[in-house]
Design a protein around this motif. Structure first.
Motif, PDB file in Angstrom:
ATOM      1  N   THR A 174       0.829  -1.206   0.000  1.00 21.54           N
ATOM      2  CA  THR A 174       0.000   0.000   0.000  1.00 21.54           C
ATOM      3  C   THR A 174       0.867   1.262   0.000  1.00 21.54           C
ATOM      4  O   THR A 174       0.357   2.364   0.227  1.00 21.54           O
ATOM      5  CB  THR A 174      -0.920   0.064   1.246  1.00 21.54           C
ATOM      6  N   SER A 224      -0.608   4.538   1.412  1.00 21.96           N
ATOM      7  CA  SER A 224      -0.907   5.690   0.558  1.00 21.96           C
ATOM      8  C   SER A 224      -1.845   5.325  -0.592  1.00 21.96           C
ATOM      9  O   SER A 224      -2.402   6.204  -1.226  1.00 21.96           O
ATOM     10  CB  SER A 224       0.385   6.309   0.028  1.00 21.96           C
ATOM     11  N   PHE A 225      -2.012   4.037  -0.908  1.00 22.65           N
ATOM     12  CA  PHE A 225      -2.969   3.645  -1.943  1.00 22.65           C
ATOM     13  C   PHE A 225      -3.448   2.221  -1.666  1.00 22.65           C
ATOM     14  O   PHE A 225      -2.869   1.520  -0.832  1.00 22.65           O
ATOM     15  CB  PHE A 225      -2.353   3.741  -3.353  1.00 22.65           C
ATOM     16  N   LYS A 255      -6.382   7.736  -0.988  1.00 24.09           N
ATOM     17  CA  LYS A 255      -5.317   7.993  -1.968  1.00 24.09           C
ATOM     18  C   LYS A 255      -5.338   9.454  -2.413  1.00 24.09           C
ATOM     19  O   LYS A 255      -4.305  10.096  -2.536  1.00 24.09           O
ATOM     20  CB  LYS A 255      -5.449   7.065  -3.181  1.00 24.09           C
ATOM     21  N   LYS A 294      -2.048   9.793 -11.203  1.00 26.56           N
ATOM     22  CA  LYS A 294      -2.972  10.173 -10.131  1.00 26.56           C
ATOM     23  C   LYS A 294      -4.403  10.022 -10.650  1.00 26.56           C
ATOM     24  O   LYS A 294      -4.643  10.012 -11.851  1.00 26.56           O
ATOM     25  CB  LYS A 294      -2.759  11.645  -9.735  1.00 26.56           C
ATOM     26  N   ASN A 300      -8.282   1.636   0.862  1.00 32.94           N
ATOM     27  CA  ASN A 300      -9.493   2.395   1.176  1.00 32.94           C
ATOM     28  C   ASN A 300     -10.628   1.516   1.710  1.00 32.94           C
ATOM     29  O   ASN A 300     -11.779   1.694   1.341  1.00 32.94           O
ATOM     30  CB  ASN A 300      -9.959   3.177  -0.061  1.00 32.94           C
ATOM     31  N   HIS A 318      -3.924  11.546   0.331  1.00 42.06           N
ATOM     32  CA  HIS A 318      -2.473  11.367   0.363  1.00 42.06           C
ATOM     33  C   HIS A 318      -1.803  12.137  -0.775  1.00 42.06           C
ATOM     34  O   HIS A 318      -0.804  12.840  -0.566  1.00 42.06           O
ATOM     35  CB  HIS A 318      -2.138   9.874   0.280  1.00 42.06           C
ATOM     36  N   ASP A 319      -2.354  12.035  -1.983  1.00 37.29           N
ATOM     37  CA  ASP A 319      -1.795  12.768  -3.129  1.00 37.29           C
ATOM     38  C   ASP A 319      -1.831  14.277  -2.886  1.00 37.29           C
ATOM     39  O   ASP A 319      -0.880  14.994  -3.191  1.00 37.29           O
ATOM     40  CB  ASP A 319      -2.577  12.446  -4.415  1.00 37.29           C
ATOM     41  N   ASN A 370      -3.078   2.919 -11.672  1.00 38.04           N
ATOM     42  CA  ASN A 370      -2.154   4.000 -11.315  1.00 38.04           C
ATOM     43  C   ASN A 370      -0.676   3.599 -11.323  1.00 38.04           C
ATOM     44  O   ASN A 370       0.182   4.386 -10.923  1.00 38.04           O
ATOM     45  CB  ASN A 370      -2.513   4.580  -9.936  1.00 38.04           C
TER      46      ASN A 370
END
Lengths: 338, 338
Positions: free
Chosen positions: A177, A181-182, B205, A292, A185, B208-209, A312
Motif C-alpha cells: 500500500t 498511501s494507496f 489515496k 494520479k 481504502n 495522500h496525493d 495508477n
C-alpha cells in the motif's frame, strides 16, 4: 467484504492436516507482500508442527533481509537441486501472491511439473483456474498478506499466530500500500493492522525503518541526482519524466533495483497527473508509469509500450533508442490533452 | 488506552451548549495535525448550530490548502483586527495541539488577554495547567486529531460527524505519524482510521496525493540537490547531515517550509542512527534532528543546541557560524560513540 466458503476452508484444513511435506512459493522479483505472506504461512505451519519449506525463484532484495525467518528461504537461482527435490517430494504447495505459474519466472518449468495439491492465496485479477486446485483470490484485498490474515482468522488458525507472523503480515500490507498511501481504502485494512499490533507485540517504527530507511549512500545520492538533474517537467501536459542511462547507473554504482520508487518523485509535483521513468538497458528501454486519479497508465502502457499493470502503476518497454523513445513519449503525452 | 473522566466530558458539553461565540486556535507554523483537528472541531460545532471561528497565527503551508473548509480560517498575520475582535467577543476558546500560550507565536499576547473559558485538546507533554481551564491532554495519542476522535465518540458528538471531519482527522493522524511510520504503535490509531473510512466515505489515496504529492518543481529539485550534493555521511559515527545556505535557498527559490522532511533522507541510509539538517538564517543556524531506535535527539538537542522535542525528532539552534556549528556537531557526534 472478504468472505470464504465453509467448504473451501475445510478443504484447506484437511489438506494441511494430511500433508507430510509442504512447500511455499513466492513470485519472481520477490517483493514485501509475496515474501511477507510466504514467511507468515511458513511460520504458521511450523507452529502447527508441519514440515515446510519456502522457495523464492530468485534472490531477495536487500531491504527484505530484515524479515524474521528469512534465512529459511531457498532460492532457486542459487540452490537449484535442493529446490527441485523439495518440489518433487511436496504433497502440498502454497502459491503466494501470484495468479499464474509463469509468474515464478525461472522456476516456471519446475512448478508446472508439480503434481502436488496447489493452493493459491492471492489478490491479483484473474487467477488461472486450471492450474490451481484450491483458490483464495480477492482482488479487493490490499495485499495477499492482509488476505492471509483473514484466512487464518476464519479457519481458526490464529491460535498458531506469533510476533514473527505479525511482522511479516505487516510488511506485506505496508509495502503493497506504499505505507498506506494507496489500495487501502477499506476499513478492514486498518482493522487488520490494529489486530496485528494487538496480537503481535510488534514495533512498527523499527519495521518501517528496516524496510524504508535502509538505503545505500550511493542509491540515495543517485535519487538526488535523478530528481535534481534528470527530471523533465512538462507542466503544459501535466506530465513529468526521468530518464537514466547505463553509464549514469555505473557512475553512481547502483543497480536496477535501486531505481525502485524513483518514478514516484516525478509524480509528486503539484498538477502532474502522469509520470514516467525510462531506464536504459542493452537494446531496450524499460519504462515505469505512475498516475494520479482516474488516468489509467495500464491502458496507456498497453496501447503504446507493450506493457500494462494497474490503473495508477504500470510498466512497459521500447526497442527504440532513448532519444526516440522520449520523442514518442512526449508526442503521446501531448496528444492526451490532460 | 485513552480514557476521559465523566466529569470533564460533562463540562465540555455544558460549555459548548452555553457558548454564544466560539473560537478555535491552531499553533504557530501550523501543521497537518493542528489544522486538521481545528477544522474538525470547527465543523462539529457548525453542525451543532454554533457560531464558531477558526484562527491561525500565521499563513498555512500550501499543502494544507486542500483541507475542507480551510477558507474559513482567519490568519492573525494578515487579519489582525478581525482576529482581535473575535477573541474579545469569544466566550469559549478551543486550543488545538499546543501545550502553552507561547506556542501561538505572534498571537501569544492576544491569547494571554483572553478571559473566555479555554479548553485544551492536545498530545504534547506537560500542558500549562495554570493557563487552560479544561484540559484533554494525552501524550500517548498519535496526534491531537486522533485524540479528538476519541473525545467526540465518548462525548456522544459523533452524531454531528461528516465526511469533511473524517478527512481532516485523517490528515492530522497521517501527517503526525509520517504516513504511519512512527508514533502509531497502538491499535487505537488504526481502529480510529478504520472508523474514519467506515463513517466518512473518504478517498485516502486522493488525500495522500493532495498532501504529499503536491511539491512545487523547485522544492523537488532542491530536495534532489540537498541529498545528492549537500549530504555528508559519517559512516564511522553512524551519522549524516545536510547543510543549506540562504544563498542556495534563494537560488532554488524555496522557503524554509520547503525544507520540511529533508532531514529524513539523511536518516534513511542504512546504519545511520542520527541525522541533522542545518539551515542558515540571519545570525542563527536552525537545526533539525532525527534518530532511529532508542537514541534520543531530544536530550542531544537539549544538551547541546538549546532545543528539544521528542525522542526521535527534535529541533535546536546555534549562534555560531555554519562552519563552526558543523565542527561542533561533528565533534559531538564523534563523542557519542554510536
Amino acid at each position: 467484504m472478504i468472505e470464504f466458503s465453509k467448504q473451501k476452508l475445510s478443504v484447506l484444513i484437511e489438506k494441511i492436516n494430511s500433508a507430510q511435506n509442504i512447500a511455499v512459493i513466492t513470485h519472481t522479483n520477490p517483493d514485501g507482500d509475496t515474501v511477507g505472506a510466504s514467511l507468515s504461512i511458513y511460520k504458521i505451519l511450523l507452529n502447527m508442527g508441519k514440515k515446510v519449506s519456502v522457495i523464492s525463484p530468485d534472490t531477495l532484495p536487500e531491504f527484505l533481509e530484515c524479515l524474521p525467518n528469512v534465512e529459511a528461504i531457498l532460492t532457486y537461482e542459487t540452490q537449484k537441486n535442493d529446490v527441485k527435490s523439495i518440489l518433487q517430494n511436496a504433497d502440498l504447495v502454497f502459491c503466494m501472491d501470484f495468479n499464474a505459474s509463469h509468474r515464478v519466472g525461472i522456476l516456471t518449468h519446475q512448478l508446472d511439473k508439480v503434481t502436488a495439491f496447489k493452493i493459491l492465496i492471492d489478490h491479483h485479477l484473474m487467477p488461472d483456474e486450471n492450474f490451481f486446485d484450491l483458490i483464495f483470490s480477492f482482488d479487493e484485498s490490499s495485499s495477499t498478506s492482509e488476505l492471509l490474515f483473514h484466512l487464518l482468522r476464519e479457519s481458526d488458525l490464529l491460535k498458531y499466530f506469533d510476533s514473527d507472523i505479525a511482522t511479516c503480515i505487516y510488511v506485506g500490507i505496508m509495502t503493497d500500500t506504499g505505507s498506506f498511501s494507496f489500495a487501502c481504502n477499506r476499513k478492514e485494512v486498518f482493522e487488520t493492522v490494529a489486530r496485528l499490533v494487538e496480537l503481535g507485540d510488534i514495533n512498527l517504527k523499527k519495521i518501517h525503518d528496516n524496510i524504508y530507511n535502509s538505503f545505500s549512500e550511493s542509491r540515495l545520492r543517485f535519487l538526488g541526482f535523478c530528481i535534481n538533474e534528470k527530471l523533465v517537467v512538462l507542466h503544459e501536459y501535466h506530465a513529468a519524466y526521468i530518464w537514466v542511462s547505463m553509464e549514469e547507473m555505473e557512475r553512481f554504482n547502483v543497480s536496477e533495483g535501486d531505481l525502485e520508487g524513483v518514478v514516484n518523485y516525478a509524480l509528486s509535483i503539484k498538477g502532474i497527473v502522469i509520470a514516467a521513468l525510462l531506464k536504459e538497458r542493452k537494446n531496450i528501454i524499460k519504462m515505469s508509469f505512475r498516475s494520479k486519479d482516474e488516468f489509467s497508465v495500464n491502458s496507456f502502457a498497453k496501447e503504446n509500450f507493450d506493457g500494462g499493470g494497474h490503473i495508477n502503476a504500470a510498466g512497459g518497454k521500447s526497442s527504440l533508442t532513448m532519444q526516440d523513445t522520449i520523442e514518442k513519449l512526449v508526442s503521446l503525452l501531448k496528444g492526451l490533452n490532460l
